[in-house]
Motif scaffolding. Structure first.
Motif, PDB file in Angstrom:
ATOM      1  N   LYS A  10      54.389 -23.608  48.112  1.00 28.37           N
ATOM      2  CA  LYS A  10      55.094 -23.177  46.912  1.00 28.37           C
ATOM      3  C   LYS A  10      54.156 -23.088  45.711  1.00 28.37           C
ATOM      4  O   LYS A  10      54.287 -22.185  44.871  1.00 28.37           O
ATOM      5  CB  LYS A  10      56.240 -24.156  46.610  1.00 28.37           C
ATOM      6  CG  LYS A  10      57.400 -24.062  47.591  1.00 28.37           C
ATOM      7  CD  LYS A  10      58.503 -25.039  47.228  1.00 28.37           C
ATOM      8  CE  LYS A  10      59.669 -24.923  48.209  1.00 28.37           C
ATOM      9  NZ  LYS A  10      60.755 -25.888  47.906  1.00 28.37           N
ATOM     10  N   CYS A  13      52.188 -19.867  46.032  1.00 26.35           N
ATOM     11  CA  CYS A  13      53.074 -18.728  45.711  1.00 26.35           C
ATOM     12  C   CYS A  13      53.303 -18.630  44.210  1.00 26.35           C
ATOM     13  O   CYS A  13      53.334 -17.526  43.644  1.00 26.35           O
ATOM     14  CB  CYS A  13      54.403 -18.874  46.435  1.00 26.35           C
ATOM     15  SG  CYS A  13      54.305 -18.655  48.224  1.00 26.35           S
ATOM     16  N   ARG A  14      53.455 -19.771  43.554  1.00 27.53           N
ATOM     17  CA  ARG A  14      53.679 -19.758  42.104  1.00 27.53           C
ATOM     18  C   ARG A  14      52.446 -19.242  41.367  1.00 27.53           C
ATOM     19  O   ARG A  14      52.572 -18.493  40.393  1.00 27.53           O
ATOM     20  CB  ARG A  14      54.033 -21.173  41.634  1.00 27.53           C
ATOM     21  CG  ARG A  14      54.402 -21.258  40.158  1.00 27.53           C
ATOM     22  CD  ARG A  14      54.904 -22.637  39.804  1.00 27.53           C
ATOM     23  NE  ARG A  14      56.137 -22.942  40.522  1.00 27.53           N
ATOM     24  CZ  ARG A  14      56.728 -24.132  40.485  1.00 27.53           C
ATOM     25  NH1 ARG A  14      56.181 -25.128  39.807  1.00 27.53           N
ATOM     26  NH2 ARG A  14      57.848 -24.335  41.160  1.00 27.53           N
ATOM     27  N   SER A  17      52.388 -15.541  41.736  1.00 26.83           N
ATOM     28  CA  SER A  17      53.425 -14.937  40.898  1.00 26.83           C
ATOM     29  C   SER A  17      53.014 -14.925  39.431  1.00 26.83           C
ATOM     30  O   SER A  17      53.318 -13.987  38.690  1.00 26.83           O
ATOM     31  CB  SER A  17      54.747 -15.694  41.050  1.00 26.83           C
ATOM     32  OG  SER A  17      55.220 -15.632  42.380  1.00 26.83           O
ATOM     33  N   ASN A  22      53.249 -10.229  43.946  1.00 28.93           N
ATOM     34  CA  ASN A  22      54.183 -10.751  44.925  1.00 28.93           C
ATOM     35  C   ASN A  22      53.419 -11.652  45.898  1.00 28.93           C
ATOM     36  O   ASN A  22      52.349 -11.275  46.373  1.00 28.93           O
ATOM     37  CB  ASN A  22      54.833  -9.583  45.674  1.00 28.93           C
ATOM     38  CG  ASN A  22      55.838 -10.067  46.705  1.00 28.93           C
ATOM     39  OD1 ASN A  22      55.465 -10.571  47.762  1.00 28.93           O
ATOM     40  ND2 ASN A  22      57.104  -9.900  46.408  1.00 28.93           N
ATOM     41  N   PRO A  23      53.907 -12.873  46.172  1.00 27.66           N
ATOM     42  CA  PRO A  23      53.162 -13.787  47.055  1.00 27.66           C
ATOM     43  C   PRO A  23      52.801 -13.172  48.399  1.00 27.66           C
ATOM     44  O   PRO A  23      51.699 -13.408  48.908  1.00 27.66           O
ATOM     45  CB  PRO A  23      54.117 -14.964  47.222  1.00 27.66           C
ATOM     46  CG  PRO A  23      54.924 -14.967  45.969  1.00 27.66           C
ATOM     47  CD  PRO A  23      55.104 -13.525  45.602  1.00 27.66           C
ATOM     48  N   LEU A  24      53.702 -12.372  48.971  1.00 28.58           N
ATOM     49  CA  LEU A  24      53.413 -11.733  50.256  1.00 28.58           C
ATOM     50  C   LEU A  24      52.278 -10.726  50.107  1.00 28.58           C
ATOM     51  O   LEU A  24      51.345 -10.698  50.924  1.00 28.58           O
ATOM     52  CB  LEU A  24      54.662 -11.048  50.810  1.00 28.58           C
ATOM     53  CG  LEU A  24      54.490 -10.310  52.146  1.00 28.58           C
ATOM     54  CD1 LEU A  24      54.027 -11.282  53.227  1.00 28.58           C
ATOM     55  CD2 LEU A  24      55.786  -9.625  52.553  1.00 28.58           C
ATOM     56  N   SER A  27      49.011 -12.588  49.555  1.00 33.33           N
ATOM     57  CA  SER A  27      48.522 -13.178  50.803  1.00 33.33           C
ATOM     58  C   SER A  27      47.878 -12.115  51.694  1.00 33.33           C
ATOM     59  O   SER A  27      46.837 -12.360  52.311  1.00 33.33           O
ATOM     60  CB  SER A  27      49.669 -13.860  51.546  1.00 33.33           C
ATOM     61  OG  SER A  27      50.243 -14.878  50.764  1.00 33.33           O
TER      62      SER A  27
END
Length: 305
Positions: A10, A13-14, A17, A22-24, A27
């Motif tokens: 998380k 991901c933050r 962001s 976008n986290p995806l 990545s």
């Protein structure tokens, strides 16, 4: 243990962001960049396996800082914290191991996985308990702080140079020179406090050129023994060594300018992607150095009048 890794995920991901990614997507970009850089390394050099092994161990060792491991022990207890650290290191090493296996560097892959286990069981302090003398005077504080935190890398680089000479392997010698440059690059990752910029009685342009001059001068000191040894022992490859050295200096300038292009924040994903592209295609340096220079001047104008 599961909660810990979910929390780490998380946090990543933050951060992605926060940069508007976008986290995806972020990545996928990171994964693609890692694969392309690995492929480029194996395409260009015969010591790519050693380089990837070194990077993987640097990544896992950085997680063994004493304050961090003490905090985990306080939360989970000694036994669970050690299990967590072993799992964490193996997860970090997994992409490197897979790449090494794909390129048939089986010895390096095995070492990457095996060495990550003892690295998880120990810890180290980020600073030494005494003042280590350096060959640098007080003005270039990046080198004083950086050298004291990474002094052990330079004997390793010189030992690799000696081994390269003894086994008649020029590529291993070049790897030791690259190791010196990579170590120096790390000195410019984190920005200093605004006061240490403001205190210079110079405009942004002269300030940046002063930083670059200092960096080039003091990078020459640790790199010179390796370079002179390679030229003396492998004179037929002197031109290759010179090209690697010049590219290393160009990347050093790029790191300095990228640091101040992001100032007062740390270099992050946008700068990292551009620098990674330069590693894949070094001629991009000719465009990115002036690009980062203009951004750095704009960022520093509010502090340096």
């Amino acid at each position: 243990m599961k909660d810990y890794f979910l929390l780490q995920g998380k946090m990543v991901c933050r951060k992605l962001s926060d940069f508007g990614l976008n986290p995806l997507v972020g990545s996928l970009i990171a994964l693609t960049g890692f694969v392309l850089l690995s492929e480029y390394a194996f395409y260009k050099t015969t010591f790519a396996g050693y380089l990837i092994l070194l990077i993987s161990q640097g990544a896992v060792v950085s997680l063994s800082e004493k304050r961090r491991t003490d905090f985990l022990k306080m939360l989970y207890g000694d036994t669970r914290a050690k299990r967590l650290r072993v799992a964490e290191n193996l997860i970090i090493c997994l992409p490197f191991v897979l790449v090494l296996i794909v390129y048939k560097a089986h010895l390096e892959a095995a070492l990457s996985a095996l060495l990550s286990v003892p690295a998880a069981l120990g810890s180290f302090r980020a600073s030494v308990p005494f003042t280590l003398p350096t060959p640098f005077y007080k003005r270039p504080f990046e080198f004083i702080v950086g050298f004291r935190n990474t002094f052990y890398v330079f004997p390793v680089a010189y030992l690799l140079t000696i081994i390269a000479v003894s086994v008649d392997n020029f590529n291993l010698g070049i790897f030791s020179l690259v190791l010196v440059f990579l170590t120096v690059f790390s000195y410019y990752q984190k920005p200093e406090q605004a006061y240490y910029v403001w205190m210079h009685s110079a405009k942004p342009g002269p300030f940046l050129f002063g930083k670059m001059k200092t960096a080039l001068t003091f990078t020459t000191l640790p790199a010179l023994p390796v370079a002179l040894t390679l030229v003396a022992v492998f004179p037929e490859n002197a031109s290759s060594m010179l090209i690697v050295t010049l590219i290393g200096f160009a990347f050093l300038i790029l790191f300095i300018l990228a640091k101040y292009a992001a100032y007062p924040a740390e270099m992050n994903l946008p700068e990292g992607i551009l620098i990674a592209l330069c590693f894949i295609f070094p001629p991009l340096l000719l465009g990115l150095i002036p690009f980062f220079y203009r951004k750095a001047v704009n960022k520093l104008t509010f502090l340096l009048q």
